[in-house]
Design an enzyme around this catalytic site. Structure first.
Site, PDB file in Angstrom:
ATOM      1  N   VAL A   1       0.829  -1.202   0.000  1.00  0.00           N
ATOM      2  CA  VAL A   1       0.000   0.000   0.000  1.00  0.00           C
ATOM      3  C   VAL A   1       0.867   1.257   0.000  1.00  0.00           C
ATOM      4  O   VAL A   1       0.569   2.217  -0.718  1.00  0.00           O
ATOM      5  CB  VAL A   1      -0.983   0.004   1.194  1.00  0.00           C
ATOM      6  N   CYS A   2       1.944   1.251   0.751  1.00  0.00           N
ATOM      7  CA  CYS A   2       2.848   2.415   0.787  1.00  0.00           C
ATOM      8  C   CYS A   2       3.465   2.632  -0.590  1.00  0.00           C
ATOM      9  O   CYS A   2       3.546   3.767  -1.073  1.00  0.00           O
ATOM     10  CB  CYS A   2       3.939   2.220   1.826  1.00  0.00           C
TER      11      CYS A   2
END
EC number: 1.11.1.24
Length: 166
Positions: A59-60
């Site tokens: 996600v990052c």
């Protein structure tokens, strides 16, 4: 303190994001070449702070890629990804992913950014890292938008953040 979750399990940050309309707290973070960068270095530009736990998570990485793509189309805007990752890891990630527009800065030395911006995770398995959040700062240094993502494994609201940046 802000309550957030990690895979549905409650965790907390040490504080709250800066308030919209207030002056953004200054910071001293580490660039990939180990020199320092501060908010003042970007004075006169619109700034999107994409705050993440670690670029080594899906996600990052996705949020940095998406904000990097959008950065080219926004005049006088700077995208800064802030995490506690080592600058070497940030540089390696950006090189491998072709990230050229976004800047990565590290809070690995002191963690003061996380404290000033209220994003240091206080409890749970990610304790000490930053929560997932977005802060937009206008050309005058005032906060114009914030988002504390409520579930760490969720992506931020790209549309709202980018609209605030424009």
């Amino acid at each position: 303190m802000t309550k957030i979750t990690l895979k549905g399990n409650e965790t907390k940050t040490i504080g709250k994001l800066p308030k919209v309309g207030k002056k953004a707290p200054d910071f001293k973070l580490i660039k990939n070449d180990l020199t320092k960068a501060s908010l003042k270095d970007f004075k006169g530009s619109k700034i999107l702070l994409n705050i993440t736990p670690s670029l080594d998570t899906g996600v990052c990485a996705t949020s940095l890629r998406k904000f990097n793509e959008a950065a080219a189309a926004i005049e006088n805007a700077v995208i800064i990804n802030v995490s506690r990752d080592l600058p070497f890891a940030q540089a390696r990630f950006c090189g491998a992913e072709g990230i050229e527009k976004a800047i990565t800065l590290s809070d690995f030395k002191s963690g003061k950014f996380g404290k000033k911006y209220g994003v240091t995770i206080k409890t749970g398995p990610l304790k000490g890292l930053h929560s997932r959040a977005v802060v937009v700062v206008d050309e005058k240094g005032k906060v114009s938008y914030t988002e504390q993502v409520p579930e760490i494994t969720q992506e931020p609201n790209y549309e709202a953040a980018l609209a605030a940046l424009k």
